[in-house]
Design a protein around this motif. Structure first.
Motif, PDB file in Angstrom:
ATOM      1  N   VAL A 158       0.867  -1.177   0.000  1.00 59.55           N
ATOM      2  CA  VAL A 158       0.000   0.000   0.000  1.00 59.55           C
ATOM      3  C   VAL A 158       0.904   1.228   0.000  1.00 59.55           C
ATOM      4  CG1 VAL A 158      -1.712   1.292   1.336  1.00 59.55           C
ATOM      5  CG2 VAL A 158      -1.826  -1.205   1.257  1.00 59.55           C
ATOM      6  N   ARG A 159       0.553   2.212  -0.806  1.00 58.59           N
ATOM      7  CA  ARG A 159       1.268   3.499  -0.836  1.00 58.59           C
ATOM      8  C   ARG A 159       0.256   4.621  -0.682  1.00 58.59           C
ATOM      9  NH1 ARG A 159       4.438   0.350  -4.310  1.00 58.59           N
ATOM     10  NH2 ARG A 159       6.681   0.680  -4.036  1.00 58.59           N
ATOM     11  N   VAL A 160       0.633   5.658   0.049  1.00 58.74           N
ATOM     12  CA  VAL A 160      -0.228   6.842   0.202  1.00 58.74           C
ATOM     13  C   VAL A 160       0.578   8.092  -0.119  1.00 58.74           C
ATOM     14  CG1 VAL A 160      -1.797   5.815   1.889  1.00 58.74           C
ATOM     15  CG2 VAL A 160       0.220   7.005   2.685  1.00 58.74           C
ATOM     16  N   TRP A 161      -0.088   9.065  -0.727  1.00 62.39           N
ATOM     17  CA  TRP A 161       0.564  10.326  -1.047  1.00 62.39           C
ATOM     18  C   TRP A 161      -0.496  11.413  -1.198  1.00 62.39           C
ATOM     19  CZ3 TRP A 161       0.009   6.263  -4.420  1.00 62.39           C
ATOM     20  CH2 TRP A 161      -0.663   6.505  -5.626  1.00 62.39           C
ATOM     21  N   ILE A 162      -0.020  12.662  -1.246  1.00 61.22           N
ATOM     22  CA  ILE A 162      -0.905  13.809  -1.433  1.00 61.22           C
ATOM     23  C   ILE A 162      -1.104  14.033  -2.929  1.00 61.22           C
ATOM     24  CG2 ILE A 162      -1.225  16.283  -0.981  1.00 61.22           C
ATOM     25  CD1 ILE A 162      -1.176  14.615   1.552  1.00 61.22           C
ATOM     26  N   ASP A 163      -2.351  14.169  -3.342  1.00 62.81           N
ATOM     27  CA  ASP A 163      -2.704  14.401  -4.747  1.00 62.81           C
ATOM     28  C   ASP A 163      -2.059  15.686  -5.264  1.00 62.81           C
ATOM     29  OD1 ASP A 163      -3.888  14.416  -7.232  1.00 62.81           O
ATOM     30  OD2 ASP A 163      -5.909  14.839  -6.490  1.00 62.81           O
ATOM     31  N   LYS A 164      -1.538  15.632  -6.478  1.00 66.42           N
ATOM     32  CA  LYS A 164      -0.852  16.802  -7.068  1.00 66.42           C
ATOM     33  C   LYS A 164      -1.792  17.999  -7.222  1.00 66.42           C
ATOM     34  CE  LYS A 164      -1.654  15.988 -11.899  1.00 66.42           C
ATOM     35  NZ  LYS A 164      -1.333  16.444 -13.162  1.00 66.42           N
ATOM     36  N   ASN A 165      -3.106  17.771  -7.313  1.00 71.31           N
ATOM     37  CA  ASN A 165      -4.072  18.850  -7.458  1.00 71.31           C
ATOM     38  C   ASN A 165      -4.547  19.419  -6.117  1.00 71.31           C
ATOM     39  OD1 ASN A 165      -4.053  18.610 -10.298  1.00 71.31           O
ATOM     40  ND2 ASN A 165      -5.433  16.855 -10.139  1.00 71.31           N
ATOM     41  N   SER A 166      -3.910  18.979  -5.042  1.00 67.50           N
ATOM     42  CA  SER A 166      -4.292  19.448  -3.717  1.00 67.50           C
ATOM     43  C   SER A 166      -3.967  20.933  -3.557  1.00 67.50           C
ATOM     44  CB  SER A 166      -3.527  18.644  -2.656  1.00 67.50           C
ATOM     45  OG  SER A 166      -3.673  19.235  -1.404  1.00 67.50           O
ATOM     46  N   SER A 167      -4.801  21.617  -2.802  1.00 67.11           N
ATOM     47  CA  SER A 167      -4.559  23.041  -2.542  1.00 67.11           C
ATOM     48  C   SER A 167      -3.793  23.252  -1.233  1.00 67.11           C
ATOM     49  CB  SER A 167      -5.893  23.786  -2.487  1.00 67.11           C
ATOM     50  OG  SER A 167      -6.683  23.260  -1.437  1.00 67.11           O
ATOM     51  N   LEU A 168      -3.377  22.165  -0.595  1.00 66.29           N
ATOM     52  CA  LEU A 168      -2.623  22.287   0.657  1.00 66.29           C
ATOM     53  C   LEU A 168      -1.260  22.920   0.391  1.00 66.29           C
ATOM     54  CD1 LEU A 168      -3.321  18.764   2.203  1.00 66.29           C
ATOM     55  CD2 LEU A 168      -4.245  20.929   2.982  1.00 66.29           C
ATOM     56  N   PRO A 169      -0.823  23.809   1.267  1.00 66.27           N
ATOM     57  CA  PRO A 169       0.490  24.428   1.071  1.00 66.27           C
ATOM     58  C   PRO A 169       1.614  23.404   1.293  1.00 66.27           C
ATOM     59  CG  PRO A 169      -0.555  25.256   3.083  1.00 66.27           C
ATOM     60  CD  PRO A 169      -1.528  24.338   2.424  1.00 66.27           C
ATOM     61  N   ILE A 170       2.584  23.407   0.389  1.00 61.62           N
ATOM     62  CA  ILE A 170       3.719  22.485   0.490  1.00 61.62           C
ATOM     63  C   ILE A 170       4.455  22.732   1.798  1.00 61.62           C
ATOM     64  CG2 ILE A 170       5.953  21.863  -0.523  1.00 61.62           C
ATOM     65  CD1 ILE A 170       4.743  22.522  -3.250  1.00 61.62           C
ATOM     66  N   GLY A 171       4.781  21.648   2.497  1.00 61.76           N
ATOM     67  CA  GLY A 171       5.546  21.740   3.736  1.00 61.76           C
ATOM     68  C   GLY A 171       4.729  22.097   4.960  1.00 61.76           C
ATOM     69  N   SER A 172       3.399  22.195   4.830  1.00 62.14           N
ATOM     70  CA  SER A 172       2.588  22.545   6.006  1.00 62.14           C
ATOM     71  C   SER A 172       2.623  21.399   7.013  1.00 62.14           C
ATOM     72  CB  SER A 172       1.144  22.849   5.594  1.00 62.14           C
ATOM     73  OG  SER A 172       0.441  21.666   5.323  1.00 62.14           O
ATOM     74  N   ASP A 173       2.202  21.689   8.235  1.00 64.25           N
ATOM     75  CA  ASP A 173       2.256  20.676   9.296  1.00 64.25           C
ATOM     76  C   ASP A 173       0.991  19.811   9.344  1.00 64.25           C
ATOM     77  OD1 ASP A 173       0.537  22.595  10.217  1.00 64.25           O
ATOM     78  OD2 ASP A 173       1.420  22.754  12.213  1.00 64.25           O
ATOM     79  N   MET A 174       0.197  19.844   8.294  1.00 64.80           N
ATOM     80  CA  MET A 174      -0.968  18.958   8.195  1.00 64.80           C
ATOM     81  C   MET A 174      -0.469  17.520   8.043  1.00 64.80           C
ATOM     82  SD  MET A 174      -3.578  21.100   8.181  1.00 64.80           S
ATOM     83  CE  MET A 174      -4.975  20.286   7.443  1.00 64.80           C
ATOM     84  N   HIS A 175      -1.226  16.548   8.544  1.00 65.50           N
ATOM     85  CA  HIS A 175      -0.803  15.161   8.412  1.00 65.50           C
ATOM     86  C   HIS A 175      -1.991  14.198   8.438  1.00 65.50           C
ATOM     87  CE1 HIS A 175      -0.320  16.463  12.645  1.00 65.50           C
ATOM     88  NE2 HIS A 175      -0.872  15.312  12.915  1.00 65.50           N
ATOM     89  N   TYR A 176      -1.665  12.925   8.227  1.00 68.27           N
ATOM     90  CA  TYR A 176      -2.678  11.870   8.187  1.00 68.27           C
ATOM     91  C   TYR A 176      -2.166  10.679   8.987  1.00 68.27           C
ATOM     92  CZ  TYR A 176      -5.457   7.944   6.569  1.00 68.27           C
ATOM     93  OH  TYR A 176      -6.248   6.833   6.531  1.00 68.27           O
ATOM     94  N   HIS A 177      -3.043  10.096   9.792  1.00 71.19           N
ATOM     95  CA  HIS A 177      -2.740   8.863  10.528  1.00 71.19           C
ATOM     96  C   HIS A 177      -3.760   7.813  10.105  1.00 71.19           C
ATOM     97  CE1 HIS A 177       0.022  10.923  13.183  1.00 71.19           C
ATOM     98  NE2 HIS A 177      -0.912  11.792  13.531  1.00 71.19           N
ATOM     99  N   GLY A 178      -3.275   6.686   9.601  1.00 70.34           N
ATOM    100  CA  GLY A 178      -4.168   5.606   9.199  1.00 70.34           C
ATOM    101  C   GLY A 178      -3.673   4.266   9.702  1.00 70.34           C
ATOM    102  N   THR A 179      -4.526   3.267   9.587  1.00 67.13           N
ATOM    103  CA  THR A 179      -4.200   1.900   9.983  1.00 67.13           C
ATOM    104  C   THR A 179      -4.673   0.961   8.886  1.00 67.13           C
ATOM    105  OG1 THR A 179      -4.529   2.446  12.308  1.00 67.13           O
ATOM    106  CG2 THR A 179      -4.562   0.125  11.747  1.00 67.13           C
ATOM    107  N   ILE A 180      -3.815   0.003   8.517  1.00 66.34           N
ATOM    108  CA  ILE A 180      -4.196  -1.040   7.568  1.00 66.34           C
ATOM    109  C   ILE A 180      -4.823  -2.173   8.370  1.00 66.34           C
ATOM    110  CG2 ILE A 180      -3.369  -2.732   5.897  1.00 66.34           C
ATOM    111  CD1 ILE A 180      -1.016  -0.776   5.341  1.00 66.34           C
ATOM    112  N   LYS A 181      -6.027  -2.544   8.002  1.00 67.51           N
ATOM    113  CA  LYS A 181      -6.728  -3.645   8.677  1.00 67.51           C
ATOM    114  C   LYS A 181      -6.979  -4.759   7.675  1.00 67.51           C
ATOM    115  CE  LYS A 181      -8.421  -1.378  12.553  1.00 67.51           C
ATOM    116  NZ  LYS A 181      -7.679  -1.715  13.707  1.00 67.51           N
TER     117      LYS A 181
END
Length: 193
Positions: A158-181
């Motif tokens: 499994v790979r996760v990444w931020i979509d290139k069309n995202s409006s999030l500012p590069i390098g911001s401290d936003m994040h994601y926590h997930g679990t594979i079940k």
């Protein structure tokens, strides 16, 4: 008196070099698999043994906002694991990517979470091609629903990444926590042993 025999000397040197090479190969093999085993995290369910090949186990994190194209996302680090069916018959399983609420609570970061619309995820099921999804499009986080043959072992990544069309500012401290079940057909979830 000592007589010098070049054939014997060459043969002794070949034997010594062979022994040294054999010791080096065995040592390298043992060291590699020792570190490999230390990295693996094992989960069990009624039918399966799931081995996550990363120290993070079933945890998936994005800690730095860097929007990328799908081709770059597919070349990023993967969260890989193997599923082994312990039954003597086919078994159905599901792989889900769900929010890790425990990590969100521990980090106290509910206001800094990346929206699921901005997250892309791919899954590679054995030797099949990667399938790419937007995380918000997945119903109950189901990435894969498949069957595995009796006593078969399958590698999944499994790979996760931020979509290139995202409006999030590069390098911001936003994040994601997930679990594979990994779930069995009866709904039971594989647990860390």
């Amino acid at each position: 008196m000592y007589s010098y025999n070049p054939k014997k000397e060459v043969m002794k040197n070949v034997i010594y070099i062979g022994i040294i090479l054999l010791i080096a190969i065995i040592s390298t093999y043992k060291i590699y698999y020792k570190f490999q085993d230390d990295r693996n995290v094992n989960f069990n369910s009624d039918s399966f043994v799931i081995t996550f090949h990363e120290k993070t186990g079933d945890k998936v994190n994005i800690t730095k906002v860097t929007p990328v194209t799908d081709s770059v996302g597919l070349s990023s680090n993967s969260y890989s694991f193997s599923i082994k069916n312990n039954l003597t018959e086919k078994a159905h399983f599901e792989v889900r990517l769900v929010d890790d609420l425990e990590s969100v609570t521990d980090d106290n970061c509910i206001d800094k979470l990346i929206s699921k619309e901005n997250i892309k995820v791919s899954i590679k099921n054995g030797k099949k091609d990667n399938k790419i999804y937007n995380l918000n499009e997945l119903e109950d986080g189901v990435l894969l629903s498949d069957k595995i043959s009796a006593l078969e072992e399958r590698e999944i990544s499994v790979r996760v990444w931020i979509d290139k069309n995202s409006s999030l500012p590069i390098g911001s401290d936003m994040h994601y926590h997930g679990t594979i079940k990994v779930l069995e057909d009866n709904g039971s979830v594989a647990m860390n042993k």
